[in-house]
Scaffold this active site. Structure first.
Site, PDB file in Angstrom:
ATOM      1  N   ASP A 158       0.814  -1.223   0.000  1.00  0.00           N
ATOM      2  CA  ASP A 158       0.000   0.000   0.000  1.00  0.00           C
ATOM      3  C   ASP A 158       0.845   1.271   0.000  1.00  0.00           C
ATOM      4  OD1 ASP A 158      -2.026  -1.829   0.314  1.00  0.00           O
ATOM      5  OD2 ASP A 158      -2.910  -0.849   2.068  1.00  0.00           O
ATOM      6  N   HIS A 165      -6.201   3.254  -3.737  1.00  0.00           N
ATOM      7  CA  HIS A 165      -6.031   3.517  -2.294  1.00  0.00           C
ATOM      8  C   HIS A 165      -6.269   5.006  -2.003  1.00  0.00           C
ATOM      9  CE1 HIS A 165      -4.878   2.196   1.638  1.00  0.00           C
ATOM     10  NE2 HIS A 165      -3.719   2.811   1.692  1.00  0.00           N
ATOM     11  N   HIS A 192      -4.715   9.641   0.658  1.00  0.00           N
ATOM     12  CA  HIS A 192      -4.685   8.818   1.869  1.00  0.00           C
ATOM     13  C   HIS A 192      -5.387   9.474   3.059  1.00  0.00           C
ATOM     14  CE1 HIS A 192      -3.098   5.825   4.709  1.00  0.00           C
ATOM     15  NE2 HIS A 192      -2.783   5.115   3.659  1.00  0.00           N
ATOM     16  N   HIS A 241       3.734  -2.235   3.070  1.00  0.00           N
ATOM     17  CA  HIS A 241       3.745  -0.861   2.537  1.00  0.00           C
ATOM     18  C   HIS A 241       5.036  -0.608   1.767  1.00  0.00           C
ATOM     19  CE1 HIS A 241       0.928  -0.838   5.893  1.00  0.00           C
ATOM     20  NE2 HIS A 241       0.291   0.126   5.244  1.00  0.00           N
TER      21      HIS A 241
END
Ligand code: ZN
Length: 280
Positions: free
Chosen positions: A99, A150, A154, A244
């Site tokens: 991510d 995503h 964020h 990540h």
């Protein structure tokens, strides 16, 4: 940096909520090649020919005039109440997800490792990051990886108005389509913070919500060995692993951990694969 500290605190707070939300949810993914007649095509193989061409025979079967049966619109995914947390299906399949990227420093190292072992993964990218490194999304397409949405920046979606959530998701779909060559079929809410509007908008944009089964906790900077241990102890058929490849920290721990646990998972007989939708 203060912003990073805030980021960490938010994540720590929300990690608990995500874990609670994980209980009792069943997986709805199909996995593995040839395991279901409903899967129309498998994930693209690596190489420049990776992007599947439209199936022209499907289009030819659809009536062009009003004389035939009514034209069926493509089915949108259902509006879910919880995200998908794991894969269903037979076999020792697992999903690796990364991510917050793409990051120009760390993402290529992760892609190199995946290529070394001929493994495909899923990257939930942020639109703002993707806009700065579109070549990395192009590389992901060429090498057969899946790119998911995503959001653009964020944010904590549960604190945004519906129009803001839509903008975050739509803009990211557009930059992915431009750089990757296809619109994303999957999305993941930042911090695992989902609500009804997020599920509804995801469905409207033809994306399924994919969360995770095992958090590698790489975002807490626990050390490479701790990340390896978390992933290897969490390994099981159907597990979706969260890591990540960006997000404001030194991600070399994530990179080095992957280099250790990936060959171990393969030795243990796991097939690392990408998500497939039941009806596309
Ligand atoms: Zn994230």
């Amino acid at each position: 940096m203060q912003k990073d500290q805030l980021f960490t605190r938010r994540r720590a707070l929300l990690a608990g909520a995500a874990a609670v939300g994980a209980v009792g949810t069943t997986g709805l993914l199909l996995s593995g090649p040839g395991q279901s007649a409903h899967v129309r095509h498998a994930a693209p193989a690596p190489g420049p020919q990776a992007r599947p061409a439209p199936n022209s025979s499907v289009y030819r079967l659809q009536p062009l005039t009003g004389d035939g049966p009514p034209r069926v619109a493509p089915a949108r995914p259902p509006v879910r109440r919880e995200p998908i947390l794991r894969m269903s299906g037979r076999g020792r399949h697992m999903l690796l997800t990364f991510d917050d990227g793409p990051d120009p420093e760390y993402t290529p190292l992760i892609l190199d490792t995946l290529a070394l072992y001929d493994v495909r993964a899923t990257f939930f990218v942020c639109g703002g990051m993707a806009e700065r490194s579109p070549h990395l999304l192009s590389r992901m397409a060429d090498e057969g990886h899946v790119v998911g949405n995503h959001t653009w920046s964020h944010p904590l979606l549960t604190q945004l108005r519906r129009a803001q959530i839509r903008s975050e998701m739509e803009r990211t779909c557009e930059v992915i389509e431009e750089a990757y060559g296809e619109r994303p079929r999957w999305f993941r809410a930042p911090y695992g913070a989902w609500n009804r509007a997020v599920f509804q908008l995801g469905s409207e944009l033809d994306m399924e919500p994919l969360a995770w089964t095992v958090d590698s906790l790489d975002w807490t900077d626990p050390g490479t060995s701790a990340i390896v241990d978390t992933v290897e102890h969490g390994a099981a058929p159907g597990v979706v692993v969260l890591s990540h490849d960006a997000g404001g920290y030194d991600r070399m721990q994530t990179v080095k951990a992957l280099r250790r646990y990936l060959p171990q998972l393969l030795d243990d007989g796991y097939h690392l694969t990408v998500p497939r939708r039941a009806s596309v």
